[in-house]
Design a protein around this motif. Structure first.
Motif, PDB file in Angstrom:
ATOM      1  N   UNK A 176      54.241  64.139  69.296  1.00 35.99           N
ATOM      2  CA  UNK A 176      55.287  63.299  69.890  1.00 35.99           C
ATOM      3  C   UNK A 176      54.722  61.965  70.376  1.00 35.99           C
ATOM      4  N   UNK A 177      53.531  62.020  70.967  1.00 41.75           N
ATOM      5  CA  UNK A 177      52.936  60.799  71.501  1.00 41.75           C
ATOM      6  C   UNK A 177      52.530  59.844  70.373  1.00 41.75           C
ATOM      7  N   UNK A 178      52.015  60.375  69.263  1.00 36.34           N
ATOM      8  CA  UNK A 178      51.676  59.513  68.128  1.00 36.34           C
ATOM      9  C   UNK A 178      52.917  58.787  67.615  1.00 36.34           C
ATOM     10  N   UNK A 179      54.048  59.490  67.540  1.00 33.38           N
ATOM     11  CA  UNK A 179      55.291  58.850  67.112  1.00 33.38           C
ATOM     12  C   UNK A 179      55.717  57.783  68.117  1.00 33.38           C
ATOM     13  N   UNK A 180      55.627  58.123  69.403  1.00 30.15           N
ATOM     14  CA  UNK A 180      56.054  57.190  70.449  1.00 30.15           C
ATOM     15  C   UNK A 180      55.220  55.918  70.443  1.00 30.15           C
ATOM     16  N   UNK A 181      53.930  56.048  70.171  1.00 29.19           N
ATOM     17  CA  UNK A 181      53.026  54.894  70.210  1.00 29.19           C
ATOM     18  C   UNK A 181      52.974  54.134  68.889  1.00 29.19           C
TER      19      UNK A 181
ATOM     20  N   UNK B  61      52.048  57.603  61.272  1.00 31.49           N
ATOM     21  CA  UNK B  61      51.451  57.600  59.938  1.00 31.49           C
ATOM     22  C   UNK B  61      50.013  58.097  59.938  1.00 31.49           C
ATOM     23  N   UNK B  62      49.395  58.164  61.122  1.00 31.78           N
ATOM     24  CA  UNK B  62      48.012  58.622  61.237  1.00 31.78           C
ATOM     25  C   UNK B  62      47.914  60.132  61.439  1.00 31.78           C
TER      26      UNK B  62
ATOM     27  N   UNK C  45      48.617  62.820  59.805  1.00 30.76           N
ATOM     28  CA  UNK C  45      48.069  63.662  58.736  1.00 30.76           C
ATOM     29  C   UNK C  45      46.570  63.447  58.547  1.00 30.76           C
ATOM     30  N   UNK C  46      46.026  62.357  59.091  1.00 30.47           N
ATOM     31  CA  UNK C  46      44.604  62.058  58.946  1.00 30.47           C
ATOM     32  C   UNK C  46      43.770  62.604  60.092  1.00 30.47           C
ATOM     33  N   UNK C  47      44.424  63.098  61.134  1.00 22.26           N
ATOM     34  CA  UNK C  47      43.712  63.505  62.341  1.00 22.26           C
ATOM     35  C   UNK C  47      43.583  65.024  62.428  1.00 22.26           C
ATOM     36  N   UNK C  48      42.432  65.456  62.903  1.00 16.79           N
ATOM     37  CA  UNK C  48      42.183  66.879  63.133  1.00 16.79           C
ATOM     38  C   UNK C  48      41.994  67.109  64.629  1.00 16.79           C
ATOM     39  N   UNK C  49      42.710  68.096  65.163  1.00 19.43           N
ATOM     40  CA  UNK C  49      42.594  68.444  66.579  1.00 19.43           C
ATOM     41  C   UNK C  49      41.664  69.655  66.711  1.00 19.43           C
ATOM     42  N   UNK C  50      40.605  69.481  67.480  1.00 25.63           N
ATOM     43  CA  UNK C  50      39.654  70.569  67.685  1.00 25.63           C
ATOM     44  C   UNK C  50      39.781  71.065  69.133  1.00 25.63           C
ATOM     45  N   UNK C  51      40.156  72.317  69.275  1.00 21.38           N
ATOM     46  CA  UNK C  51      40.315  72.934  70.593  1.00 21.38           C
ATOM     47  C   UNK C  51      39.119  73.865  70.801  1.00 21.38           C
TER      48      UNK C  51
END
Length: 279
Positions: free
Chosen positions: A87-92, A96-97, A99-105
Motif C-alpha cells: 500500500x505504501x509503495x502505491x501511495x508514494x 511499478x517497483x 515486482x522488483x523488490x524482495x522482502x526478507x523477514x
C-alpha cells in the motif's frame, strides 16, 4: 521551543553554531565490508528486543522453542507488514517497483518478561541488484552505499488490533547517503520528487508532529487543524552548511525551524532535533 525524537537533548536549547569544518572531514578511511554493517544492524536489533525490561526476562530466538500462539503472532505481523508495504509503495508512487523488490523477514524474537510478552521481526527490502530499498512513512529510496533495515515490534497477543511499532535501523553509509542526497539537491529538485528523499521525509514528519504537540496545548480543535501540511507551505528550505550534525532550516506558515539530524550510534536510528521560533 525544542522538539526531538532524541531522548538526550543538549542543555542549551539553541543550536550550537560551529566554525568552518576541520580538514579531518576530508580524510577517507577504508570502508568496512557490507556484511559487517549488516552485523552491526542485527546487533542493534537484538539490543532493541531487550530494551524496556527492568525485571527478569528471556529472549526466545528459535522457532522450535516458540509456542503455536507465538508463531501465529509473528506470522500476523509479517502479513500486516507486507500489506502495508504494498500500500505504501502505491501511495508514494513506486508501485511499478513492487515486482522488483524482495522482502526478507529475519531473526524472529519473542521477549518474555514478568508483565508482558513482546514480538520482534527484523525486515529488509532488497532490489534486483541486491541493494537495499528503504520504504518509510513519507518517502522511499534505494541505498547503494550500505544497508538499512526495519525493526518491527508488537506487545501482547490479547488485543487483535495491537499496534505494530516501526523502528528504523541505518548503517553509517546508508545514513550518509540519505543525508547526502538531500544536501546536494536544491529545494526545487526536492519539490519535484519529494517522495524520493528519505531525510526530507524525516524532517517534515518531525515538524508535523511538533505542530500537533504544540497545538494540543491550545485545545483539541487546534491540534486537529495542525496535522499534515502541504508542501507549498514550506518556504526557504535549505541546508545551513553544518554536517556535524546535519542541519537544515525552513519556514512553515508562521514558524521558523532548524532541524538537526544525527544517527544514534547505539540504536542506529536517525534522530531529528527541532528548534522552533514564531515569526
Amino acid at each position: 521551543m525544542t522538539h526531538s525524537n532524541e531522548p538526550n537533548l543538549p542543555d542549551d536549547r539553541r543550536p550550537q553554531r560551529q566554525g568552518p569544518q576541520s580538514s579531518d572531514d576530508d580524510l577517507v578511511l577504508p570502508s568496512m565490508p557490507r556484511a559487517s554493517y549488516n552485523r552491526i544492524l542485527v546487533d542493534a536489533y537484538y539490543r532493541g528486543c531487550r530494551r524496556g525490561f527492568n525485571e527478569r526476562y528471556k529472549l526466545i530466538t528459535e522457532l522450535s522453542q516458540m509456542s503455536y500462539e507465538d508463531r501465529a503472532e509473528l506470522q500476523r505481523m509479517e502479513i500486516n507488514f507486507r500489506e502495508l508495504l504494498a500500500n505504501k509503495l502505491r501511495e508514494l508512487g513506486f508501485a511499478h517497483k513492487a515486482s522488483e523488490l524482495s522482502v526478507r523477514v529475519l531473526h524472529p524474537v519473542v521477549s518474555v518478561g514478568q508483565a508482558r510478552r513482546e514480538y520482534h521481526l527484523y525486515v529488509d527490502v532488497v532490489g534486483e541488484n541486491g541493494r537495499c530499498w528503504f520504504v518509510d512513512f513519507d518517502a522511499a529510496q534505494q541505498l547503494e552505499a550500505g544497508p538499512a533495515s526495519i525493526h518491527l515490534s508488537c506487545v501482547g497477543m490479547s488485543e487483535r488490533k495491537a499496534k505494530i511499532i516501526f523502528s528504523r535501523l541505518f548503517s553509517i553509509p546508508a545514513f550518509n547517503e540519505a543525508m547526502g542526497k538531500l544536501v546536494s539537491s536544491s529545494f526545487e529538485d526536492v519539490c519535484l520528487q519529494p517522495r524520493s528523499f528519505l531525510a526530507f521525509g524525516w524532517i517534515m514528519q518531525g515538524i508535523a508532529m511538533a505542530r500537533v504537540r504544540a497545538a494540543s496545548e491550545m485545545g483539541i480543535q487546534q491540534a486537529a487543524a495542525a496535522g499534515p501540511f502541504s508542501l507549498d507551505k514550506v518556504k526557504s528550505f535549505q541546508w545551513t552548511g553544518e554536517k556535524r550534525p546535519f542541519e537544515f532550516e525552513c519556514i512553515v506558515e508562521n514558524a521558523y525551524y532548524i532541524a538537526q539530524i544525527t544517527l544514534d550510534p547505539k540504536r542506529r536510528q536517525p534522530c531529528v532535533v527541532l528548534y522552533e521560533e514564531g515569526i
